[in-house]
Scaffold this motif. Structure first.
Motif, PDB file in Angstrom:
ATOM      1  N   CYS A  15      16.488  23.108 -15.829  1.00 49.59           N
ATOM      2  CA  CYS A  15      17.085  22.440 -14.663  1.00 49.59           C
ATOM      3  C   CYS A  15      18.107  23.372 -14.017  1.00 49.59           C
ATOM      4  N   THR A  16      17.943  23.601 -12.701  1.00 48.22           N
ATOM      5  CA  THR A  16      18.842  24.507 -11.969  1.00 48.22           C
ATOM      6  C   THR A  16      19.999  23.759 -11.312  1.00 48.22           C
ATOM      7  N   GLY A  17      19.979  22.446 -11.383  1.00 49.59           N
ATOM      8  CA  GLY A  17      21.042  21.657 -10.746  1.00 49.59           C
ATOM      9  C   GLY A  17      20.906  21.597  -9.237  1.00 49.59           C
ATOM     10  N   CYS A  18      19.684  21.703  -8.720  1.00 44.94           N
ATOM     11  CA  CYS A  18      19.485  21.748  -7.257  1.00 44.94           C
ATOM     12  C   CYS A  18      19.642  20.376  -6.593  1.00 44.94           C
ATOM     13  N   HIS A  19      19.595  19.309  -7.343  1.00 46.81           N
ATOM     14  CA  HIS A  19      19.780  17.928  -6.859  1.00 46.81           C
ATOM     15  C   HIS A  19      18.613  17.385  -6.031  1.00 46.81           C
ATOM     16  N   ALA A  20      17.508  18.119  -5.929  1.00 46.22           N
ATOM     17  CA  ALA A  20      16.368  17.625  -5.130  1.00 46.22           C
ATOM     18  C   ALA A  20      15.844  16.291  -5.675  1.00 46.22           C
ATOM     19  N   CYS A  21      15.812  16.142  -6.979  1.00 47.66           N
ATOM     20  CA  CYS A  21      15.327  14.899  -7.594  1.00 47.66           C
ATOM     21  C   CYS A  21      16.240  13.729  -7.227  1.00 47.66           C
ATOM     22  N   VAL A  40      22.465  13.904 -11.272  1.00 48.20           N
ATOM     23  CA  VAL A  40      22.425  15.180 -11.999  1.00 48.20           C
ATOM     24  C   VAL A  40      23.851  15.523 -12.434  1.00 48.20           C
ATOM     25  N   PRO A  59      19.640  15.783 -15.443  1.00 45.76           N
ATOM     26  CA  PRO A  59      19.358  14.630 -14.592  1.00 45.76           C
ATOM     27  C   PRO A  59      19.276  13.359 -15.459  1.00 45.76           C
ATOM     28  N   HIS A  83       9.253  16.203  -6.639  1.00 48.46           N
ATOM     29  CA  HIS A  83      10.167  17.097  -5.919  1.00 48.46           C
ATOM     30  C   HIS A  83      10.832  18.162  -6.781  1.00 48.46           C
ATOM     31  N   CYS A  84      10.643  18.117  -8.060  1.00 52.56           N
ATOM     32  CA  CYS A  84      11.283  19.131  -8.907  1.00 52.56           C
ATOM     33  C   CYS A  84      10.423  20.388  -8.955  1.00 52.56           C
ATOM     34  N   ALA A  86      11.042  23.046 -10.446  1.00 56.01           N
ATOM     35  CA  ALA A  86      11.118  23.691 -11.760  1.00 56.01           C
ATOM     36  C   ALA A  86      10.267  22.958 -12.807  1.00 56.01           C
ATOM     37  N   VAL A  88      10.783  20.142 -14.282  1.00 60.92           N
ATOM     38  CA  VAL A  88      11.658  19.666 -15.366  1.00 60.92           C
ATOM     39  C   VAL A  88      11.306  18.248 -15.824  1.00 60.92           C
ATOM     40  N   ILE A  89      10.852  17.405 -14.875  1.00 60.00           N
ATOM     41  CA  ILE A  89      10.677  15.980 -15.180  1.00 60.00           C
ATOM     42  C   ILE A  89       9.192  15.641 -15.258  1.00 60.00           C
TER      43      ILE A  89
HETATM   44  S1  SF4 Z   1      14.958  18.798  -8.969  1.00 60.34           S
HETATM   45 FE1  SF4 Z   1      14.532  19.630 -11.015  1.00 60.34          FE
HETATM   46  S2  SF4 Z   1      15.744  21.520 -11.125  1.00 60.34           S
HETATM   47 FE2  SF4 Z   1      16.564  20.318  -9.411  1.00 60.34          FE
HETATM   48  S3  SF4 Z   1      18.247  19.118 -10.315  1.00 60.34           S
HETATM   49 FE3  SF4 Z   1      16.399  17.852 -10.405  1.00 60.34          FE
HETATM   50  S4  SF4 Z   1      15.517  18.233 -12.428  1.00 60.34           S
HETATM   51 FE4  SF4 Z   1      16.982  19.875 -12.018  1.00 60.34          FE
END
Ligand code: SF4
Ligand code: SF4
Length: 112
Positions: A15-21, A40, A59, A83-84, A86, A88-89
């Motif tokens: 997780c990059t912490g981008c907040h898209a999710c 997040v 998240p 939307h992630c 990466a 991650v989810i």
């Molecule tokens: S969209 Fe993915 S990478 Fe970005 S904060 Fe959410 S879980 Fe992390």
């Protein structure tokens, strides 16, 4: 554990912490200011005893998460999964997800 219960597997190592999710979820649930279906959180940076630095983003679905019931009914993935970038989810049955969870560290599972 019943195989027909569903949840999310969160592989927060990537997780990059981008907040898209977070943003996608808020839009999907049509939430007002101050309400979140997923938040997040940031942990660290913190120096460990071995001299390395730990820095995590995680998240966390809130009680407002409905596992994207409307989207899933239409055969689509939950919007946080979609939307992630990466990856991650992941969404699936708790049985499927717990098998995957067993394969690597830094994962957490969310169930309704
Ligand atoms: S969209 Fe993915 S990478 Fe970005 S904060 Fe959410 S879980 Fe992390
Ligand atoms: S499954 Fe849907 S409602 Fe739940 S956290 Fe993800 S986007 Fe939000």
């Amino acid at each position: 554990m019943s195989s027909d219960r569903y949840g999310l597997l969160i592989d927060y190592e990537f997780c990059t912490g981008c907040h898209a999710c977070e943003v996608a979820c808020k839009k999907e649930l049509n939430l007002v200011v101050g309400q979140w279906g997923l938040k997040v959180y940031q942990d660290g940076p913190r120096k460990l005893e071995n001299g390395k630095w730990e820095y995590n983003f995680l998240p966390v679905p809130t009680s407002l998460c409905n596992l994207c019931a409307d989207r899933v009914k239409e055969g689509r993935k939950p919007t946080c999964v979609h939307h992630c970038q990466a990856g991650v989810i992941e969404y699936g049955t708790l049985q499927e997800l717990s098998k995957k969870m067993n394969e690597k560290p830094k994962t957490v599972m969310y169930s309704k």
